[in-house]
Design a protein around this motif. Structure first.
Motif, PDB file in Angstrom:
ATOM      1  N   LEU A 259      17.514  76.922  44.912  1.00 29.71           N
ATOM      2  CA  LEU A 259      17.043  78.301  45.014  1.00 29.71           C
ATOM      3  C   LEU A 259      16.265  78.556  46.292  1.00 29.71           C
ATOM      4  N   ARG A 260      16.614  79.666  46.922  1.00 28.62           N
ATOM      5  CA  ARG A 260      15.854  80.155  48.075  1.00 28.62           C
ATOM      6  C   ARG A 260      15.271  81.533  47.793  1.00 28.62           C
ATOM      7  N   LYS A 261      15.534  82.024  46.580  1.00 27.60           N
ATOM      8  CA  LYS A 261      14.969  83.293  46.136  1.00 27.60           C
ATOM      9  C   LYS A 261      14.864  83.253  44.612  1.00 27.60           C
ATOM     10  N   ASP A 262      14.281  84.282  44.028  1.00 31.77           N
ATOM     11  CA  ASP A 262      14.070  84.319  42.589  1.00 31.77           C
ATOM     12  C   ASP A 262      15.412  84.368  41.845  1.00 31.77           C
ATOM     13  N   LEU A 263      15.404  83.771  40.647  1.00 29.87           N
ATOM     14  CA  LEU A 263      16.604  83.755  39.807  1.00 29.87           C
ATOM     15  C   LEU A 263      16.201  84.105  38.381  1.00 29.87           C
ATOM     16  N   LEU A 264      16.968  84.983  37.753  1.00 28.70           N
ATOM     17  CA  LEU A 264      16.732  85.357  36.357  1.00 28.70           C
ATOM     18  C   LEU A 264      17.893  84.850  35.516  1.00 28.70           C
ATOM     19  N   LEU A 265      17.584  84.011  34.526  1.00 33.63           N
ATOM     20  CA  LEU A 265      18.594  83.459  33.628  1.00 33.63           C
ATOM     21  C   LEU A 265      18.546  84.216  32.302  1.00 33.63           C
ATOM     22  N   ASP A 266      19.662  84.780  31.899  1.00 35.03           N
ATOM     23  CA  ASP A 266      19.770  85.436  30.601  1.00 35.03           C
ATOM     24  C   ASP A 266      20.127  84.367  29.569  1.00 35.03           C
ATOM     25  N   THR A 267      19.172  84.059  28.674  1.00 35.27           N
ATOM     26  CA  THR A 267      19.373  82.946  27.732  1.00 35.27           C
ATOM     27  C   THR A 267      19.457  83.438  26.285  1.00 35.27           C
ATOM     28  N   ARG A 268      19.784  84.709  26.097  1.00 40.66           N
ATOM     29  CA  ARG A 268      19.841  85.268  24.734  1.00 40.66           C
ATOM     30  C   ARG A 268      20.898  84.578  23.880  1.00 40.66           C
ATOM     31  N   GLU A 269      21.975  84.130  24.490  1.00 37.46           N
ATOM     32  CA  GLU A 269      23.055  83.495  23.723  1.00 37.46           C
ATOM     33  C   GLU A 269      22.969  81.960  23.758  1.00 37.46           C
ATOM     34  N   ARG A 270      21.899  81.447  24.325  1.00 42.09           N
ATOM     35  CA  ARG A 270      21.745  79.988  24.461  1.00 42.09           C
ATOM     36  C   ARG A 270      21.013  79.443  23.242  1.00 42.09           C
ATOM     37  N   ASP A 271      21.729  78.804  22.370  1.00 39.68           N
ATOM     38  CA  ASP A 271      21.128  78.276  21.146  1.00 39.68           C
ATOM     39  C   ASP A 271      20.623  76.847  21.375  1.00 39.68           C
ATOM     40  N   SER A 272      19.794  76.713  22.393  1.00 40.56           N
ATOM     41  CA  SER A 272      19.249  75.410  22.779  1.00 40.56           C
ATOM     42  C   SER A 272      17.991  75.626  23.595  1.00 40.56           C
ATOM     43  N   PHE A 273      17.087  74.661  23.527  1.00 39.18           N
ATOM     44  CA  PHE A 273      15.981  74.616  24.480  1.00 39.18           C
ATOM     45  C   PHE A 273      16.536  74.432  25.885  1.00 39.18           C
ATOM     46  N   THR A 274      15.697  74.681  26.883  1.00 37.91           N
ATOM     47  CA  THR A 274      16.056  74.462  28.285  1.00 37.91           C
ATOM     48  C   THR A 274      14.994  73.582  28.918  1.00 37.91           C
ATOM     49  N   ILE A 275      15.438  72.565  29.651  1.00 35.63           N
ATOM     50  CA  ILE A 275      14.536  71.705  30.421  1.00 35.63           C
ATOM     51  C   ILE A 275      14.799  71.955  31.892  1.00 35.63           C
ATOM     52  N   LEU A 276      13.745  72.112  32.666  1.00 36.42           N
ATOM     53  CA  LEU A 276      13.854  72.219  34.118  1.00 36.42           C
ATOM     54  C   LEU A 276      13.090  71.068  34.754  1.00 36.42           C
ATOM     55  N   MET A 277      13.804  70.254  35.533  1.00 33.65           N
ATOM     56  CA  MET A 277      13.192  69.163  36.298  1.00 33.65           C
ATOM     57  C   MET A 277      13.188  69.568  37.769  1.00 33.65           C
ATOM     58  N   CYS A 278      12.043  69.500  38.406  1.00 34.92           N
ATOM     59  CA  CYS A 278      11.964  69.856  39.820  1.00 34.92           C
ATOM     60  C   CYS A 278      12.142  68.598  40.661  1.00 34.92           C
ATOM     61  N   VAL A 279      13.209  68.573  41.460  1.00 33.95           N
ATOM     62  CA  VAL A 279      13.495  67.410  42.295  1.00 33.95           C
ATOM     63  C   VAL A 279      13.186  67.676  43.767  1.00 33.95           C
ATOM     64  N   GLU A 280      12.813  68.924  44.086  1.00 33.45           N
ATOM     65  CA  GLU A 280      12.390  69.254  45.454  1.00 33.45           C
ATOM     66  C   GLU A 280      11.745  70.637  45.429  1.00 33.45           C
ATOM     67  N   GLY A 281      10.691  70.831  46.243  1.00 33.20           N
ATOM     68  CA  GLY A 281      10.077  72.147  46.386  1.00 33.20           C
ATOM     69  C   GLY A 281       9.168  72.506  45.233  1.00 33.20           C
ATOM     70  N   ASP A 282       9.014  73.823  45.015  1.00 34.89           N
ATOM     71  CA  ASP A 282       8.141  74.282  43.937  1.00 34.89           C
ATOM     72  C   ASP A 282       8.578  75.670  43.475  1.00 34.89           C
ATOM     73  N   ALA A 283       8.128  76.044  42.281  1.00 37.53           N
ATOM     74  CA  ALA A 283       8.505  77.321  41.675  1.00 37.53           C
ATOM     75  C   ALA A 283       7.464  77.708  40.642  1.00 37.53           C
ATOM     76  N   VAL A 284       7.543  78.944  40.196  1.00 36.60           N
ATOM     77  CA  VAL A 284       6.838  79.414  39.004  1.00 36.60           C
ATOM     78  C   VAL A 284       7.908  79.851  38.013  1.00 36.60           C
ATOM     79  N   VAL A 285       7.796  79.358  36.776  1.00 37.90           N
ATOM     80  CA  VAL A 285       8.805  79.616  35.756  1.00 37.90           C
ATOM     81  C   VAL A 285       8.158  80.404  34.621  1.00 37.90           C
ATOM     82  N   ALA A 286       8.816  81.475  34.188  1.00 36.45           N
ATOM     83  CA  ALA A 286       8.241  82.345  33.159  1.00 36.45           C
ATOM     84  C   ALA A 286       9.274  82.687  32.096  1.00 36.45           C
TER      85      ALA A 286
END
Length: 323
Positions: A259-286
Protein backbone atom coordinates in the motif's frame (compact mmCIF):
# COMPACT_ATOMS: atom_id res chain seq x y z
CA UNK A 1 -21.78 -5.78 17.72
CA UNK A 2 -19.62 -5.65 20.80
CA UNK A 3 -16.45 -3.66 21.38
CA UNK A 4 -14.18 -5.84 19.31
CA UNK A 5 -11.68 -3.31 18.01
CA UNK A 6 -8.41 -4.24 16.20
CA UNK A 7 -6.53 -6.39 18.72
CA UNK A 8 -2.80 -6.44 19.29
CA UNK A 9 -1.17 -9.14 21.43
CA UNK A 10 2.01 -9.44 23.46
CA UNK A 11 4.64 -11.45 21.56
CA UNK A 12 5.59 -14.82 23.08
CA UNK A 13 9.35 -15.10 22.62
CA UNK A 14 11.08 -18.46 22.29
CA UNK A 15 14.78 -19.11 22.73
CA UNK A 16 16.10 -21.65 20.25
CA UNK A 17 19.49 -23.25 19.77
CA UNK A 18 19.56 -21.76 16.26
CA UNK A 19 18.11 -18.31 17.10
CA UNK A 20 19.71 -14.86 16.90
CA UNK A 21 19.01 -11.18 17.57
CA UNK A 22 17.10 -10.01 14.47
CA UNK A 23 13.71 -10.24 16.16
CA UNK A 24 14.91 -7.53 18.55
CA UNK A 25 17.16 -5.64 16.13
CA UNK A 26 14.84 -5.56 13.09
CA UNK A 27 11.35 -6.20 14.50
CA UNK A 28 11.71 -4.42 17.85
CA UNK A 29 10.80 -7.45 19.96
CA UNK A 30 11.50 -7.09 23.72
CA UNK A 31 14.31 -9.65 23.80
CA UNK A 32 17.69 -9.43 25.51
CA UNK A 33 18.73 -12.94 24.50
CA UNK A 34 21.14 -13.63 21.64
CA UNK A 35 19.33 -16.88 20.74
CA UNK A 36 15.72 -15.73 20.31
CA UNK A 37 14.45 -17.82 17.42
CA UNK A 38 10.69 -17.27 17.40
CA UNK A 39 8.12 -14.62 18.25
CA UNK A 40 4.67 -16.15 18.51
CA UNK A 41 2.38 -13.29 17.54
CA UNK A 42 -1.02 -14.95 17.74
CA UNK A 43 -1.36 -18.31 19.44
CA UNK A 44 -4.03 -20.52 20.94
CA UNK A 45 -1.53 -23.31 21.69
CA UNK A 46 -2.05 -24.68 25.19
CA UNK A 47 0.49 -23.12 27.55
CA UNK A 48 1.26 -20.34 25.07
CA UNK A 49 -2.03 -18.51 24.62
CA UNK A 50 -1.72 -14.90 23.43
CA UNK A 51 -2.65 -12.00 25.75
CA UNK A 52 -4.18 -8.73 24.47
CA UNK A 53 -1.76 -5.78 24.65
CA UNK A 54 -3.99 -2.84 23.68
CA UNK A 55 -7.28 -1.15 24.53
CA UNK A 56 -10.03 -1.97 27.00
CA UNK A 57 -9.51 -5.74 26.62
CA UNK A 58 -5.82 -5.51 27.58
CA UNK A 59 -4.84 -8.49 29.72
CA UNK A 60 -7.52 -10.81 28.31
CA UNK A 61 -6.37 -14.04 26.71
CA UNK A 62 -7.27 -15.06 23.18
CA UNK A 63 -9.19 -17.99 24.65
CA UNK A 64 -11.15 -15.63 26.94
CA UNK A 65 -12.20 -13.62 23.88
CA UNK A 66 -13.24 -16.75 21.98
CA UNK A 67 -15.37 -17.97 24.90
CA UNK A 68 -17.01 -14.56 25.24
CA UNK A 69 -17.60 -13.67 21.60
CA UNK A 70 -17.38 -16.94 19.63
CA UNK A 71 -18.93 -16.40 16.20
CA UNK A 72 -18.50 -12.59 16.36
CA UNK A 73 -14.75 -12.99 16.81
CA UNK A 74 -13.96 -16.07 14.74
CA UNK A 75 -16.82 -16.31 12.25
CA UNK A 76 -19.61 -18.89 12.32
CA UNK A 77 -18.02 -21.05 9.62
CA UNK A 78 -14.74 -21.11 11.57
CA UNK A 79 -16.48 -22.16 14.79
CA UNK A 80 -18.40 -24.84 12.87
CA UNK A 81 -15.10 -26.28 11.62
CA UNK A 82 -12.77 -25.80 14.58
CA UNK A 83 -14.99 -25.21 17.60
CA UNK A 84 -13.60 -22.77 20.14
CA UNK A 85 -9.97 -23.46 19.19
CA UNK A 86 -8.08 -20.74 17.33
CA UNK A 87 -7.01 -22.51 14.12
CA UNK A 88 -3.99 -20.41 13.10
CA UNK A 89 -0.56 -19.85 14.68
CA UNK A 90 1.33 -16.73 13.55
CA UNK A 91 5.09 -16.36 14.05
CA UNK A 92 8.19 -14.43 13.09
CA UNK A 93 11.32 -16.61 12.90
CA UNK A 94 15.00 -15.63 12.98
CA UNK A 95 17.41 -18.38 11.95
CA UNK A 96 20.98 -17.42 12.84
CA UNK A 97 21.92 -21.06 12.30
CA UNK A 98 20.32 -23.77 10.17
CA UNK A 99 17.20 -25.29 11.69
CA UNK A 100 16.98 -29.05 11.95
CA UNK A 101 15.68 -30.95 8.93
CA UNK A 102 12.11 -31.84 9.82
CA UNK A 103 8.55 -32.46 8.68
CA UNK A 104 5.05 -32.30 10.10
CA UNK A 105 2.25 -34.89 10.17
CA UNK A 106 -1.11 -34.44 8.45
CA UNK A 107 -4.35 -33.96 10.40
CA UNK A 108 -5.32 -37.63 10.68
CA UNK A 109 -1.92 -38.76 11.91
CA UNK A 110 -1.53 -35.79 14.27
CA UNK A 111 -4.99 -36.40 15.72
CA UNK A 112 -4.45 -40.10 16.35
CA UNK A 113 -0.94 -39.71 17.79
CA UNK A 114 -1.00 -36.32 19.51
CA UNK A 115 -4.65 -35.17 19.69
CA UNK A 116 -3.54 -32.19 17.61
CA UNK A 117 -4.09 -30.56 14.25
CA UNK A 118 -1.54 -31.30 11.56
CA UNK A 119 0.82 -28.54 10.50
CA UNK A 120 0.50 -27.04 7.05
CA UNK A 121 2.50 -23.80 6.87
CA UNK A 122 3.58 -20.88 4.72
CA UNK A 123 6.78 -18.82 4.83
CA UNK A 124 7.22 -15.23 3.65
CA UNK A 125 10.89 -14.22 3.48
CA UNK A 126 11.45 -10.81 5.12
CA UNK A 127 15.24 -10.72 5.08
CA UNK A 128 17.95 -13.04 3.78
CA UNK A 129 21.71 -12.77 4.04
CA UNK A 130 23.85 -13.47 0.98
CA UNK A 131 23.53 -17.09 -0.16
CA UNK A 132 20.87 -17.87 2.49
CA UNK A 133 18.69 -20.79 1.51
CA UNK A 134 15.91 -23.13 2.52
CA UNK A 135 15.66 -26.89 2.26
CA UNK A 136 12.33 -27.83 0.68
CA UNK A 137 11.74 -31.42 -0.38
CA UNK A 138 14.03 -33.90 -2.13
CA UNK A 139 16.17 -33.22 -5.21
CA UNK A 140 15.33 -36.62 -6.68
CA UNK A 141 12.72 -39.35 -6.25
CA UNK A 142 13.27 -41.27 -3.01
CA UNK A 143 12.19 -44.58 -1.54
CA UNK A 144 11.74 -45.30 2.15
CA UNK A 145 14.71 -47.69 2.00
CA UNK A 146 16.94 -45.12 0.32
CA UNK A 147 15.93 -42.53 2.91
CA UNK A 148 16.70 -44.85 5.84
CA UNK A 149 20.12 -45.63 4.35
CA UNK A 150 20.84 -41.89 4.00
CA UNK A 151 20.19 -41.41 7.70
CA UNK A 152 22.40 -44.34 8.62
CA UNK A 153 25.36 -43.26 6.48
CA UNK A 154 24.77 -39.50 7.13
CA UNK A 155 24.29 -38.73 3.44
CA UNK A 156 20.81 -37.17 3.78
CA UNK A 157 22.03 -33.69 2.79
CA UNK A 158 23.00 -35.03 -0.65
CA UNK A 159 19.32 -35.68 -1.38
CA UNK A 160 17.96 -32.33 -0.17
CA UNK A 161 16.60 -29.64 -2.49
CA UNK A 162 18.14 -26.24 -1.67
CA UNK A 163 16.32 -23.02 -2.57
CA UNK A 164 18.28 -19.76 -2.47
CA UNK A 165 15.96 -17.02 -1.20
CA UNK A 166 15.48 -13.26 -1.24
CA UNK A 167 12.97 -10.93 0.49
CA UNK A 168 9.44 -11.41 -0.83
CA UNK A 169 9.92 -15.07 -1.74
CA UNK A 170 7.06 -17.21 -0.42
CA UNK A 171 6.90 -20.97 0.16
CA UNK A 172 3.99 -23.27 0.95
CA UNK A 173 4.94 -26.33 2.99
CA UNK A 174 2.52 -29.23 2.82
CA UNK A 175 2.40 -31.77 5.62
CA UNK A 176 4.88 -34.56 5.02
CA UNK A 177 7.31 -32.36 3.09
CA UNK A 178 10.84 -32.50 4.45
CA UNK A 179 12.20 -28.98 5.04
CA UNK A 180 14.48 -26.66 6.99
CA UNK A 181 15.00 -22.91 7.31
CA UNK A 182 18.61 -22.02 6.55
CA UNK A 183 20.97 -19.72 8.44
CA UNK A 184 20.54 -16.01 7.74
CA UNK A 185 16.80 -16.08 7.04
CA UNK A 186 14.19 -13.91 8.79
CA UNK A 187 10.64 -14.84 7.88
CA UNK A 188 6.96 -14.62 8.73
CA UNK A 189 5.24 -17.97 9.25
CA UNK A 190 1.54 -18.73 8.96
CA UNK A 191 0.52 -22.24 10.02
CA UNK A 192 -2.17 -24.45 11.44
CA UNK A 193 -2.35 -24.37 15.23
CA UNK A 194 0.05 -27.18 16.01
CA UNK A 195 3.45 -27.57 17.62
CA UNK A 196 4.06 -31.10 16.32
CA UNK A 197 7.42 -31.42 14.57
CA UNK A 198 9.30 -34.58 13.58
CA UNK A 199 13.02 -33.79 13.59
CA UNK A 200 15.01 -36.19 11.42
CA UNK A 201 18.48 -34.61 11.18
CA UNK A 202 20.14 -31.95 13.35
CA UNK A 203 23.74 -31.72 12.09
CA UNK A 204 24.88 -33.54 15.27
CA UNK A 205 24.51 -30.31 17.25
CA UNK A 206 24.40 -30.27 21.03
CA UNK A 207 22.31 -28.04 23.30
CA UNK A 208 23.74 -25.86 26.08
CA UNK A 209 23.82 -28.92 28.38
CA UNK A 210 25.90 -30.76 25.78
CA UNK A 211 23.12 -33.15 24.76
CA UNK A 212 22.12 -34.14 21.26
CA UNK A 213 18.55 -33.06 20.53
CA UNK A 214 15.91 -35.75 20.18
CA UNK A 215 15.24 -37.13 16.72
CA UNK A 216 11.91 -38.59 15.65
CA UNK A 217 13.12 -41.04 13.02
CA UNK A 218 10.47 -43.73 13.52
CA UNK A 219 7.52 -41.33 13.83
CA UNK A 220 8.61 -39.56 10.66
CA UNK A 221 8.65 -42.70 8.51
CA UNK A 222 4.86 -42.90 8.34
CA UNK A 223 4.47 -39.13 7.86
CA UNK A 224 7.06 -38.29 5.21
CA UNK A 225 6.22 -37.69 1.55
CA UNK A 226 9.00 -39.37 -0.42
CA UNK A 227 7.94 -38.03 -3.82
CA UNK A 228 9.96 -35.32 -5.53
CA UNK A 229 7.53 -32.44 -6.09
CA UNK A 230 7.86 -28.91 -7.37
CA UNK A 231 4.79 -27.57 -5.58
CA UNK A 232 6.17 -25.24 -2.94
CA UNK A 233 7.19 -21.89 -4.49
CA UNK A 234 4.27 -19.43 -4.40
CA UNK A 235 3.87 -17.14 -7.40
CA UNK A 236 1.87 -14.01 -6.63
CA UNK A 237 1.34 -10.46 -7.83
CA UNK A 238 2.93 -7.47 -6.10
CA UNK A 239 0.70 -4.74 -7.56
CA UNK A 240 0.52 -1.63 -5.43
CA UNK A 241 -2.74 -0.74 -3.68
CA UNK A 242 -4.35 -4.02 -4.69
CA UNK A 243 -5.23 -7.26 -2.93
CA UNK A 244 -2.76 -9.81 -4.37
CA UNK A 245 -3.77 -13.45 -3.67
CA UNK A 246 -1.00 -15.71 -2.41
CA UNK A 247 -2.09 -19.03 -0.85
CA UNK A 248 -5.58 -20.54 -0.79
CA UNK A 249 -5.58 -23.85 1.08
CA UNK A 250 -8.13 -25.60 3.33
CA UNK A 251 -6.54 -24.14 6.47
CA UNK A 252 -5.87 -20.50 5.60
CA UNK A 253 -5.97 -17.94 2.80
CA UNK A 254 -3.33 -15.24 2.43
CA UNK A 255 -3.04 -12.04 0.41
CA UNK A 256 -0.19 -9.58 -0.10
CA UNK A 257 -0.95 -5.86 0.24
CA UNK A 258 1.61 -3.30 -0.95
CA UNK A 259 0.00 0.00 0.00
CA UNK A 260 1.04 3.52 -0.89
CA UNK A 261 -2.35 5.00 -0.04
CA UNK A 262 -5.38 4.19 2.11
CA UNK A 263 -7.35 1.01 1.40
CA UNK A 264 -10.89 0.13 2.49
CA UNK A 265 -11.78 -3.57 2.67
CA UNK A 266 -15.47 -4.50 2.57
CA UNK A 267 -15.65 -7.54 4.88
CA UNK A 268 -19.44 -7.86 5.28
CA UNK A 269 -19.46 -11.22 3.48
CA UNK A 270 -16.27 -12.50 5.14
CA UNK A 271 -17.27 -15.15 7.64
CA UNK A 272 -13.81 -15.23 9.21
CA UNK A 273 -11.52 -13.19 11.39
CA UNK A 274 -8.78 -11.24 9.60
CA UNK A 275 -5.11 -11.15 10.59
CA UNK A 276 -2.78 -8.44 9.32
CA UNK A 277 0.98 -8.96 9.65
CA UNK A 278 3.16 -5.95 8.87
CA UNK A 279 6.32 -7.00 7.05
CA UNK A 280 7.42 -3.47 6.05
CA UNK A 281 6.44 0.13 6.84
CA UNK A 282 3.58 1.19 9.07
CA UNK A 283 -0.17 1.80 9.04
CA UNK A 284 -3.21 2.57 11.16
CA UNK A 285 -5.94 -0.06 10.95
CA UNK A 286 -9.56 0.63 11.94
CA UNK A 287 -12.91 -1.09 12.10
CA UNK A 288 -16.24 0.22 13.45
CA UNK A 289 -15.10 -0.10 17.08
CA UNK A 290 -11.67 1.51 17.06
CA UNK A 291 -8.22 1.65 15.54
CA UNK A 292 -4.67 0.50 16.24
CA UNK A 293 -1.24 1.28 14.90
CA UNK A 294 0.66 -1.39 13.01
CA UNK A 295 4.40 -1.26 12.35
CA UNK A 296 6.93 -3.68 10.89
CA UNK A 297 7.01 -6.84 12.97
CA UNK A 298 3.56 -6.35 14.50
CA UNK A 299 0.33 -8.31 14.01
CA UNK A 300 -3.33 -7.37 14.41
CA UNK A 301 -6.43 -9.54 14.79
CA UNK A 302 -9.69 -8.10 13.47
CA UNK A 303 -12.97 -9.80 14.42
CA UNK A 304 -15.24 -11.53 11.93
CA UNK A 305 -18.05 -9.12 12.79
CA UNK A 306 -16.10 -6.21 11.29
CA UNK A 307 -18.10 -4.95 8.30
CA UNK A 308 -15.19 -2.95 6.96
CA UNK A 309 -11.48 -2.67 7.61
CA UNK A 310 -9.78 0.62 6.85
CA UNK A 311 -6.02 0.63 6.38
CA UNK A 312 -4.49 4.11 6.45
CA UNK A 313 -0.90 4.24 5.21
CA UNK A 314 1.47 6.04 2.87
CA UNK A 315 3.77 3.03 2.72
CA UNK A 316 3.43 -0.50 4.11
CA UNK A 317 3.51 -4.15 3.09
CA UNK A 318 1.05 -6.45 4.82
CA UNK A 319 0.16 -10.12 4.81
CA UNK A 320 -3.61 -10.60 5.17
CA UNK A 321 -4.72 -13.95 6.60
CA UNK A 322 -8.23 -15.41 6.80
CA UNK A 323 -9.74 -18.87 7.13
Amino acid sequence: MNSLYPLKFHPILKERLWGGTKLADQLNKPSTSDITGESWELSGVEGDVSIVANGSLKGSSLNDLIQRWGDDLLGKSVVDRFGKEFPILIKFIDAKQDLSIQLHPHDELARSRHNSFGKTEMWYIMDAEDDASLIVGFNQPMTKEQYIRSLEDKSLLEYMNYEKVKPGDTYFINTGKIHAIGAGVLLAEIQQTSDITYRVYDFDRRDKEGNLRELHTDLALDAIDFEQKDDFKVTYGRDKDEVNPMVDCPYFKTNYLNLRKDLLLDTRERDSFTILMCVEGDAVVANEEGSASLTKGETLLLPACSEKIEIRSTGCELLEVTV
